[in-house]
Structures are given as structure tokens and as C-alpha cells.
Enzyme design. Sequence first.
Site, short mmCIF file in Angstrom:
data_model
loop_
_atom_site.label_atom_id
_atom_site.label_comp_id
_atom_site.label_asym_id
_atom_site.label_seq_id
_atom_site.Cartn_x
_atom_site.Cartn_y
_atom_site.Cartn_z
N LYS A 191 0.99 -1.17 -0.24
CA LYS A 191 0.09 -0.11 0.12
C LYS A 191 0.99 1.09 0.11
CE LYS A 191 -3.90 2.31 2.26
NZ LYS A 191 -4.85 2.28 3.40
N HIS A 220 -8.29 -27.92 -34.98
CA HIS A 220 -9.28 -27.34 -34.46
C HIS A 220 -10.17 -27.73 -33.26
CE1 HIS A 220 -9.85 -24.74 -38.44
NE2 HIS A 220 -8.61 -24.59 -37.88
#
Length: 511
Positions: free
Chosen positions: A134, A268
Site C-alpha cells: 500500500k 481445431h
Amino acid sequence: MKKALLSVSDKEGIVEFAKELVKLDFKLLSTGGTFKLLKENHIEVLEVSDYTQSPELFEGRIKTLHPKIHGGILYKRDDENHKNQAKEYNIEKIDLVCVNLYPFKKTTLMSDDLDEIIENIDIGGPTMIRSAAKNYKDVLVVCDILDYERIIKTLKEGKDDEKFRLDLMIKAYEHTANYDSYIANYMNERFNGGFGASKFIVGQKVFETKYGENPHQKGILYQFDDFFNHHFKALKGEASFNNLTDMNAALNLASAFDKAPAVAIVKHGNACGFAIKEGLLQSYTHALKCDSISAYGGVVAINGSLDETLARKINEIYVEVILAANVTKEALAVFEGKKRIKIFTQENPYLVRPYDLYDFKHINGGFVYQNSDEVSEKELKNAELKSERKASEGELKDLEIALKIAALTKSNNVVYVKNGAMVAIGMGMTSRIDAAKAAIMKAKEMGLDLEGCVLASEAFFPFRDSIDEASRVGVKAIVEPGGSIRDDEVIQAANEYGISLYFTGVRHFLH
């Protein structure tokens, strides 16, 4: 003098890191085992309890949760009010926080004792990391041992600017988020069957792909539990986003038969060739026969070694990707002049795949989550014979192959297998009869004789029409889940044609 607080569970490299910080005029604070290790290595360090004048409490559960620690980390250095409060309460700044966390995950893998597991939930560590993150503009936060050398180098060069600190801040929050996510997921797995009110999916970045499914999309591979770090090595070329999804399908299929010399060809996301023959060369040759047109530009997965002979055979057509358990130098040399082909190995005797307990799929606005599907070893053995005719031993082996291919293929699908090789497949259709007809039509185009083959369907046949179609090409045995309101008609059709019919009771939709 600057201060650094070092408190780590994984102590690899911490002594060297501490020595370098001392050289950079850092005063060191530490706790518990880290403090002891630094003292043993003759490093000047002050124990946190002496610094705070507050003892460790409750078997070490309270060590760093103190205003002198978190105040020293959190107060804003350029805020006059913060500075005055720090001076009033004798809080000195802490400029670097190096913390890695109690080994919660390791504990869950080694013990089922809930009390022991609870004790390995870190409290002070994540709190310090979050506090330092922080206040990243004033505090360096370190939670990765791989960053030690880079941080020392950056400090020596005076390049620890805001961008550098911001990168460490992001990594810190990723670290604590990963930690908390694992705890929440573990508790839900243990007490809620894996399905809690919240689900956290966490992965670590492996590499960026050139793009996503299409050039205008960005793509990145993330991994669970270091699988790709240990079981994926690029020998030639870079894997694209689409390569990775196709390789996943090919790997699942080629590795589904233990040590059998299986070869899968995928295009595919769906199989267009598969075989298990006496050797890998023969398996590839028969796999290719199923649909050599679709195999062009596809992915080949080899459950064993890619040697020179097999490499030369594969090199007769263009395949985009080869994934093999291992690859010989001679085989790799065969493709030296082929710029477009990509070759990857796991460097194992046989292909291995991780079995993720759960599966999920993105839908707009969220994702759906489920237990992973798998064809169990007993599924076919426990299947119920519904016809008058029993399948032969050879047909049962082919039914197992067909069943596993069907389970790994987009629904609706049907799979035809003969003598250990897939000879026809219809997949991704909106009706099962269309899948059956498409498969038979493709087999005819490829000049394949289906007489004597077996058939698997991943879901029940809603009508007898697919059985009628199967009889015309000589199918001898069928496996399907059963469960249609017209099962009696399907069974009757099988008996009319002398086809063996088995119901597994397990559906394998793949959407």
C-alpha cells in the site's frame, strides 16, 4: 539509517540478501527462525520483539502486529501530519519489507490434520506485505526469492524509482491474493464439496503468445502448479494460442491409454486421426489414413519417442505442431529446413497430463464451473449388454478407444474404430444422424472400409436411424450411454442387424 524487516518461511538466499542489504547501510529487523539464521551467520540484526519492546504472544501468533512495525511501514513520508505522529509515538520508518508466507499449501499436501493446517495460515506475513505494498512509493516490498539479486542491483544503481516499486507492489498483491485464494478454495473443497459461495481461479504466467485466437486479440498462457514449467519445452518454434488449445486436445487423447503407442492428430480441437498399433510409426500411418486432408496443418501428439524414421514419415506432409514425449536429435534434424513446423516435448518416456479436478468455461458475465469429466477405467467393463450378440475381445478393445475419443470430441459426435485405429468421425453436429452420415461420407472419400468396425456415441441415440446407418457400413458393436425414451427401438434395431450394443449409463457431452 534505512531499515529492512526480514521474516521469511522459505529461507533460501536470505542470508546473502541480508549481507548485501547491510553493505547498503540497512539496519535489519527480523523474527523467529529468520533472526536465528541471520545471527548464526554473524549478521547484525535486531529481533522485532526487542525493537517493539513487546514480546511474541500466543505461540508466535502475535509477532509483528504492532504500531511500531505497521506504523513504520505505512506512514507517508511526505505528509507532515503523518511525520508528526510518527515522531510523537516514536515510530521509525521501515524502508524494505521482505516476507514470504507460511507454507499453507505444502502443509495441506502433507497433512490432513485441520489444527495443523490452521496453524499454517499466515497472519502477520500477509499483513506486512499488504501494508508495504500500500505504501509502495516509500517502501520496497519483497516476496519472491527470485527478486533478491535484481533488487540489490537496482538499489546499488539507485534505480529504485516509482515504476520499479510499482512492479513489486503488483507482485505483492498477486502473492497475497494467490495465498488467500488457495486457503478459501481448500476450505471449500474440504467442507463444501469444492463448490463454495465464491470460486477463485489462479494461474501463473508462463509466456505471451503472439496473439490470441485472432491477430487483434492478446493471448497469454497461465498455468496451475508449474505444469508447463516442468512438462513443456519448445525445441522448434513458438506455440500460438490456437496451438495450445489444439495441443491440449491432442495430449488428452494420446495420453489416455497409459503406455500404449498412441498417436493422435487434432485439428481445431477435434480428433481427425487416432491409432494404437504395434509401434508409433504404424500408429501414425493408420491415424493419418482417417482424414489426411484435415491433418494438413494440424497437431500430432506422440505417446513416446519421435525418432528419425517417424520424423521422416511425418515430414511427407505439412503438420504445424508435433508434441512428443521425447525427441531424438536425429528426428529434430529432419525438420531443420522447415520454418513453419513447431516441435515441443515433455522430456518424458511417455506423455503426461495434469488431471484438474474441476473444469470451467467463460460465458458473458461470468463462468460455469463443474467437476472435470473423465472416462473411468471401469466404464466399459461395467457397461450393460443390451443386445443378443456379445462383442469379441478385439471389438471391446476398439470400443474402449472409440469411447475415449468420443468423450474428448465436441458433441454431437460418433466415432468409428477398426483394429485399433479411428476410421471415421463426425463431430460438432446439431443432430446425431448428421454426425453419423458425415463420418461415413468422409470415410468413403478417404477410401476406408468400415466393415467390421465399432461405433461409440458420447450421448444416447434419440432414434434408431443412426443404428440403421451403422448397419449399412458393417458396424459390429456399439457403445453409448443409453437413456433415450426410444432405447427399446435402438436395442431392437441392433438385434435386427446382429450388432452388439452396450449401455454405459454415463454421458460425455463436450460443448
